[in-house]
Design an enzyme around this catalytic site. Structure first.
Site, mmCIF file in Angstrom:
data_model
loop_
_atom_site.group_PDB
_atom_site.id
_atom_site.type_symbol
_atom_site.label_atom_id
_atom_site.label_comp_id
_atom_site.label_asym_id
_atom_site.label_seq_id
_atom_site.Cartn_x
_atom_site.Cartn_y
_atom_site.Cartn_z
ATOM 1 N N LYS A 87 0.871 -1.193 0.000
ATOM 2 C CA LYS A 87 0.000 0.000 0.000
ATOM 3 C C LYS A 87 0.892 1.221 0.000
ATOM 4 C CE LYS A 87 -4.449 1.044 0.184
ATOM 5 N NZ LYS A 87 -5.550 0.251 -0.410
HETATM 6 P P1 NAD Z 1 -13.602 7.619 -2.995
HETATM 7 O O1 NAD Z 1 -12.588 8.659 -2.729
HETATM 8 O O2 NAD Z 1 -14.099 7.419 -4.386
HETATM 9 O O3 NAD Z 1 -14.905 7.862 -2.072
HETATM 10 C C1 NAD Z 1 -14.780 8.077 -0.702
HETATM 11 C C2 NAD Z 1 -16.153 8.427 -0.143
HETATM 12 O O4 NAD Z 1 -16.022 8.599 1.266
HETATM 13 C C3 NAD Z 1 -16.750 9.729 -0.688
HETATM 14 O O5 NAD Z 1 -18.114 9.544 -0.984
HETATM 15 C C4 NAD Z 1 -16.615 10.687 0.496
HETATM 16 O O6 NAD Z 1 -17.644 11.662 0.532
HETATM 17 C C5 NAD Z 1 -16.765 9.732 1.652
HETATM 18 N N1 NAD Z 1 -16.241 10.302 2.895
HETATM 19 C C6 NAD Z 1 -15.031 10.875 3.108
HETATM 20 N N2 NAD Z 1 -14.947 11.321 4.385
HETATM 21 C C7 NAD Z 1 -16.119 11.011 4.967
HETATM 22 C C8 NAD Z 1 -16.653 11.222 6.248
HETATM 23 N N3 NAD Z 1 -15.943 11.825 7.208
HETATM 24 N N4 NAD Z 1 -17.917 10.781 6.515
HETATM 25 C C9 NAD Z 1 -18.655 10.168 5.556
HETATM 26 N N5 NAD Z 1 -18.189 9.938 4.314
HETATM 27 C C10 NAD Z 1 -16.945 10.359 4.023
HETATM 28 O O7 NAD Z 1 -12.985 6.270 -2.389
HETATM 29 P P2 NAD Z 1 -13.313 4.773 -2.802
HETATM 30 O O8 NAD Z 1 -12.360 4.353 -3.863
HETATM 31 O O9 NAD Z 1 -14.774 4.607 -3.019
HETATM 32 O O10 NAD Z 1 -12.855 3.997 -1.480
HETATM 33 C C11 NAD Z 1 -13.693 3.917 -0.329
HETATM 34 C C12 NAD Z 1 -13.144 2.844 0.593
HETATM 35 O O11 NAD Z 1 -13.087 1.593 -0.122
HETATM 36 C C13 NAD Z 1 -11.728 3.051 1.125
HETATM 37 O O12 NAD Z 1 -11.625 2.459 2.392
HETATM 38 C C14 NAD Z 1 -10.860 2.269 0.138
HETATM 39 O O13 NAD Z 1 -9.612 1.891 0.698
HETATM 40 C C15 NAD Z 1 -11.769 1.074 -0.064
HETATM 41 N N6 NAD Z 1 -11.496 0.324 -1.287
HETATM 42 C C16 NAD Z 1 -11.589 0.928 -2.502
HETATM 43 C C17 NAD Z 1 -11.361 0.155 -3.651
HETATM 44 C C18 NAD Z 1 -11.515 0.731 -5.023
HETATM 45 O O14 NAD Z 1 -11.413 -0.032 -5.997
HETATM 46 N N7 NAD Z 1 -11.789 2.016 -5.168
HETATM 47 C C19 NAD Z 1 -11.006 -1.191 -3.529
HETATM 48 C C20 NAD Z 1 -10.933 -1.760 -2.271
HETATM 49 C C21 NAD Z 1 -11.179 -0.992 -1.149
#
Ligand code: NAD
Length: 446
Positions: free
Chosen positions: A132
């Protein structure tokens, strides 16, 4: 009487996680995400009978890289940025894991996310290890040109530590396909000219035109839905009729919302960094996506009422999908949650204390290393397509993803029975079984 024998601390029994902490001189901090994660994994390691040397290997990353690099800002001054790349374990294949751009990126959080990647890749049986990375910055406050320069300088700073067959980054919170395009381009330009063509494999999650896979964008949401289709029937929930809420409406939350509503489920509430919204008759996930694209968040969406965060957690639903940041479900939120199932789209969204409260209240928790493994699975498909110079159809990606996710879900079900434990511990048990076997087969050099 010898004072020293009566006052000396008793060493912990060697099978307890605390014994490994003591041996590695880790001073356990209950609020530290890395410590929490390792502790949960060591409990599973004990259940499957991992040997002591195997436990101490997985309790620490192999490499922790920290870099500082200057970037020219639009106003002409130079700012110094801090970046990390943690390579946890490569027993099963090259290190693999996303790069996060966020103001709260810290070494211990990146370490924790790297360990989770090792577990996730093993659970879905893709031949990768866990890594990571992250840069401490606020991408919302950077211009596009500044973001590009931060990406290029970070890639340059870690370019000797990564590689298409050694360590392969991907997007995460705050990064996207455009950032992967800049990253791949920088890495390619730094490679010898005669081998440049193949080096775009150094990252996945690229735009399709630059070697990305179709279906990578929706992969994590799609994988989560595949897992739900396998797991919900035994919990008495019909996916086509269920009511659900989402925390986060970014990549994971947005796709999960759209895919579940396409199947007939009803989205009744969403919480993100701009507020919480509710509509018991159902929120149109497509229309909300448009609204978020235009305004940056769900706040102000006028086809739903604005509610407080506490009221959001208290909404009566079948399913809650946290898909935002880590550690959002503490005992307080866990005490409010009024859902039968929590399916973790985000990494580590539930604190151990929050976990305990949910379990006491009879809420089923489907763990992150299972639920959100669709992203890395399609990243693996992208890497395979790049390596073999082929292009898969969207149907093939969906079919192969579904196969990986369903088999992983079944592995968790089997481990739950075999080791008589909850789904989170079972998912770690199933993931560790493979790593244990590999260490037994190859031993520890010399
Ligand atoms: P992203 O940046 O696209 O979206 C993040 C979301 O979190 C946004 O809607 C934002 O408004 C919200 N957010 C941020 N701070 C917040 C708060 N204080 N309260 C409520 N909501 C809040 O990110 P993503 O890619 O969708 O990733 C989200 C999670 O999924 C992370 O933990 C990431 O590590 C995990 N993840 C993502 C992927 C991927 O393919 N994108 C894969 C595995 C895991």
């Amino acid at each position: 009487m010898n004072d020293s024998t009566t006052t000396a601390p008793h060493p912990s029994p060697p099978h307890l996680p605390s014994a490994v902490f003591e041996e590695l001189e880790i001073v356990r901090d209950p609020a530290n995400l890395f410590h929490q994660t390792i502790e949960q994994i060591l409990i599973a390691a004990e259940l499957i009978g991992m040997r002591h040397h195997q436990k101490i290997i997985i309790a620490q990353p192999k490499n922790e890289i920290m870099v500082h690099f200057p970037v020219l800002m639009d106003d002409g001054h130079h700012a110094l940025f801090k970046g990390y790349r943690v390579q946890h374990n490569n027993a099963l294949g090259p290190y693999k894991g996303g790069i996060r751009f966020h103001p709260h990126v810290s070494l211990d959080d990146v370490k924790s996310l790297a360990v989770l990647m090792t577990m996730k890749c093993s659970l879905v049986k893709v031949p990768f290890g866990g890594g990571k990375g992250g840069v401490k910055c606020n991408p919302r406050e950077l211009s596009s040109e500044e973001l590009k320069r931060v990406t290029r300088r970070f890639c340059t700073a870690i370019s000797n530590q990564i590689g298409p067959d050694y360590d392969i980054p991907a997007p995460d919170v705050g990064t996207n396909a455009q950032i992967m395009a800049w990253f791949a381009d920088t890495y390619q330009l730094m490679s010898p000219e005669h081998s440049r063509q193949d080096t775009h494999r150094v990252v996945t999650g690229k735009p399709v035109e630059m070697g990305g896979s179709v279906g990578r964008d929706k992969a994590t949401g799609q994988g989560l839905v595949d897992v739900l289709q396998e797991m919900l029937p035994e919990l008495g929930i019909d996916i086509h009729k269920c009511k659900f809420t989402l925390i986060g409406f970014g990549n994971v939350g947005g796709w999960t919302g759209r895919l579940l509503t396409e199947l007939g489920a009803t989205l009744v509430g969403v919480l993100d960094h701009t507020g919480a919204i509710h509509n018991d008759r159902g929120i149109d996930a497509e229309a909300l996506t448009e609204h978020v694209a235009q305004t940056g968040g769900v706040g102000g969406y006028d086809e739903a009422e604005s509610i407080s965060t506490d009221d959001f957690y208290g909404l009566h639903v079948d399913l809650l999908v946290p898909a935002a940041l880590e550690q959002m479900i503490t005992p307080k939120e866990a005490g409010l949650i009024n859902a039968k199932v929590v399916a973790e789209g985000a990494n580590a969204p539930t604190t151990p204390e929050g976990d305990a409260v949910l379990m006491q209240r009879g809420v089923e928790i489907l763990p992150a290393i299972l639920c959100n493994a669709g992203g890395v699975t399609v990243s693996y498909f992208e890497w395979v397509q790049n390596k073999s110079s082929t292009t898969w159809s969207a149907e093939k990606v969906d079919e192969e993803l579904n196969r990986h996710m369903v088999l992983a879900a079944r592995r968790v079900k089997v481990a739950r029975v075999k080791y008589e434990c909850d789904s989170r511990t079972a998912s770690y048990c199933a993931a560790l079984e493979q790593i244990k076997k590999v260490y037994e087969l190859r031993g520890v050099f010399p």
